[in-house]
Enzyme design. Structure first.
Site, short mmCIF file in Angstrom:
data_model
loop_
_atom_site.label_atom_id
_atom_site.label_comp_id
_atom_site.label_asym_id
_atom_site.label_seq_id
_atom_site.Cartn_x
_atom_site.Cartn_y
_atom_site.Cartn_z
N LEU A 17 -31.65 -95.07 7.90
CA LEU A 17 -31.77 -96.31 8.84
C LEU A 17 -32.98 -96.74 10.23
O LEU A 17 -34.04 -97.53 9.70
CB LEU A 17 -30.61 -97.13 9.61
CG LEU A 17 -30.43 -98.40 9.07
CD1 LEU A 17 -30.36 -98.81 7.28
CD2 LEU A 17 -29.03 -99.61 8.97
N GLY A 18 -32.93 -95.96 11.42
CA GLY A 18 -34.08 -95.85 11.82
C GLY A 18 -35.30 -96.16 11.63
O GLY A 18 -35.94 -96.70 11.54
N ASN A 108 -21.79 -99.25 10.94
CA ASN A 108 -20.80 -99.15 10.79
C ASN A 108 -19.36 -99.66 11.29
O ASN A 108 -19.44 -99.31 12.97
CB ASN A 108 -20.30 -98.38 9.56
CG ASN A 108 -21.28 -98.11 8.43
OD1 ASN A 108 -21.18 -98.92 8.17
ND2 ASN A 108 -21.19 -96.92 7.61
N ALA A 133 -31.02 -96.39 2.39
CA ALA A 133 -31.90 -95.51 2.85
C ALA A 133 -31.27 -94.01 2.86
O ALA A 133 -30.22 -94.27 3.28
CB ALA A 133 -32.30 -95.95 3.85
N LYS A 192 -18.13 -106.07 5.91
CA LYS A 192 -18.56 -105.34 5.90
C LYS A 192 -17.14 -103.62 6.10
O LYS A 192 -17.24 -103.16 5.33
CB LYS A 192 -19.73 -105.30 6.41
CG LYS A 192 -20.34 -103.43 6.35
CD LYS A 192 -20.81 -103.02 5.14
CE LYS A 192 -21.50 -102.25 4.75
NZ LYS A 192 -22.81 -101.15 5.32
N ASN A 200 -15.14 -95.23 2.32
CA ASN A 200 -15.91 -93.94 3.28
C ASN A 200 -15.10 -93.00 3.03
O ASN A 200 -15.68 -91.61 2.67
CB ASN A 200 -16.32 -94.41 4.37
CG ASN A 200 -17.85 -95.46 4.17
OD1 ASN A 200 -17.82 -96.40 3.68
ND2 ASN A 200 -18.14 -95.34 5.22
O1 PAF Z 1 -21.32 -96.35 4.77
C1 PAF Z 1 -22.31 -95.88 3.55
O2 PAF Z 1 -22.16 -95.02 3.41
C2 PAF Z 1 -22.20 -97.77 3.10
O3 PAF Z 1 -22.08 -98.64 3.64
C3 PAF Z 1 -21.38 -97.98 1.88
C4 PAF Z 1 -21.99 -99.55 1.42
C5 PAF Z 1 -20.17 -97.65 1.63
C6 PAF Z 1 -22.82 -97.29 0.28
O4 PAF Z 1 -22.53 -96.13 1.04
#
Ligand code: PAF
Length: 319
Positions: A17-18, A108, A133, A192, A200
């Protein structure tokens, strides 16, 4: 900060992401620095810039250092580290925070907000992003699909800070990073979080891509139960959870069906995971409310055991 001038943006954490934010903000003419604890990686990025893989590879010059004093000052500091590294990232960025830049934390989960409250001592915003990404190698990122980034203040912030956040969102959008400001970021964070609660840990335990969770009977049932438990906890805390969080999580599984979740990537690379900020936070919040969340408890314990080097049965073939 004015809407038309180039920003000095410092990104702490050159992960996927960075690197994506760095490449697009630099391309749009902003001055981008990476602040990294890893000297070798910082040197590599300082020498070669970041490479964004879309249809064609694009190289963007960014500066990188391990020493915040070298940067001088920042308009925006973006924390793109994992939730468990937020404390260390804030320490590293401390010289930059003195002048009160806008601090935006893009993690997250929930666990790190208390650390931000304790350490930052300035207006800090959080961001929730659905940008896709994947890091190919240090400084090289593949853009897996554009998505919106929602920004907002978890705590009260002054008028100037609100103005600054709105301008930053507009500049991000102009750079190809669609962004919006939410007055109820807490609900967006929880929405989220519930998706991460359902995806996850299970992808890490079943060693599968996000979409495969829907094809495994037991995994899909666990996903549903984990999300429902977490939604009950959220509502008991007075959080406004919109719509059907199970349907939303399953929709994310479908939309990202080939994705390897961040937690599965962490497990595969032997790195610590964000389990404490995701399912772990649900277990702790539930305990404080006197509620039972057996599925989240089981997932948390199993991921902790894997991290501790234990041999929890991770099996792709479970139906
Ligand atoms: O952490 C992740 O991988 C993402 O937030 C998600 C939405 C689960 C997609 O892989």
């Amino acid at each position: 900060m004015t809407g038309d001038r180039a920003l000095i943006v410092v990104i702490v954490g050159p992960g996927a992401l960075g690197c994506l934010f760095a490449a697009l903000l630099s391309k749009a003419g902003h001055s981008v620095w990476f602040l990294d604890h890893d000297r070798e990686r910082a040197c590599k990025i300082a020498d070669h810039g970041v490479c964004l893989l879309e249809t064609m590879p694009q190289f963007q010059a960014v500066r990188a250092t391990v020493n915040a004093n070298e940067i001088g000052r920042a308009d925006v500091v973006l924390l793109c580290v994992k939730s468990y590294d937020v404390g260390k990232a804030l320490e590293m960025a401390a010289p930059l925070l003195v002048e009160g830049p806008l601090l935006i934390a893009l993690q997250n989960g929930l666990g790190h907000h208390e650390i931000l409250r304790r350490c930052a001592g300035l207006s800090w915003a959080v961001g929730i992003t659905s940008q896709g990404a994947a890091l190919v190698e240090p400084g090289v990122v593949r853009h897996g699909g554009s998505g919106i980034t929602t920004l907002g203040f978890m705590d009260k912030a002054g008028i100037a800070a609100h103005q600054c956040l709105a301008e930053t969102a507009a500049l991000f959008a102009a750079a190809g990073l669609p962004a919006t400001v939410s007055a109820d970021i807490s609900s967006a964070v929880w929405d989220k979080l519930l998706v991460n609660v359902g995806i996850n840990a299970l992808t890490a335990l079943y060693d599968c891509a996000n979409g495969e969770l829907l094809e495994k009977r037991r995994a899909r049932e666990q996903l549903r139960q984990a999300v429902r438990e977490a939604a009950r906890v959220a509502r008991a805390r007075g959080v406004n959870i919109s719509g059907d969080p199970v349907a939303r999580t399953e929709a994310v599984c479908r939309a990202t069906n080939k994705n390897i979740s961040s937690m599965l990537q962490d497990i595969r690379h032997g790195r610590p995971t964000e389990i404490e900020a995701i399912n772990g936070v649900i277990v702790r919040e539930a305990a404080a409310l006197g509620m039972d969340v057996p599925v989240n408890q089981e997932l948390t314990q199993k991921i902790r055991a894997i991290q501790a080097g234990g041999s929890v049965n991770r099996n792709r073939s479970v139906p």
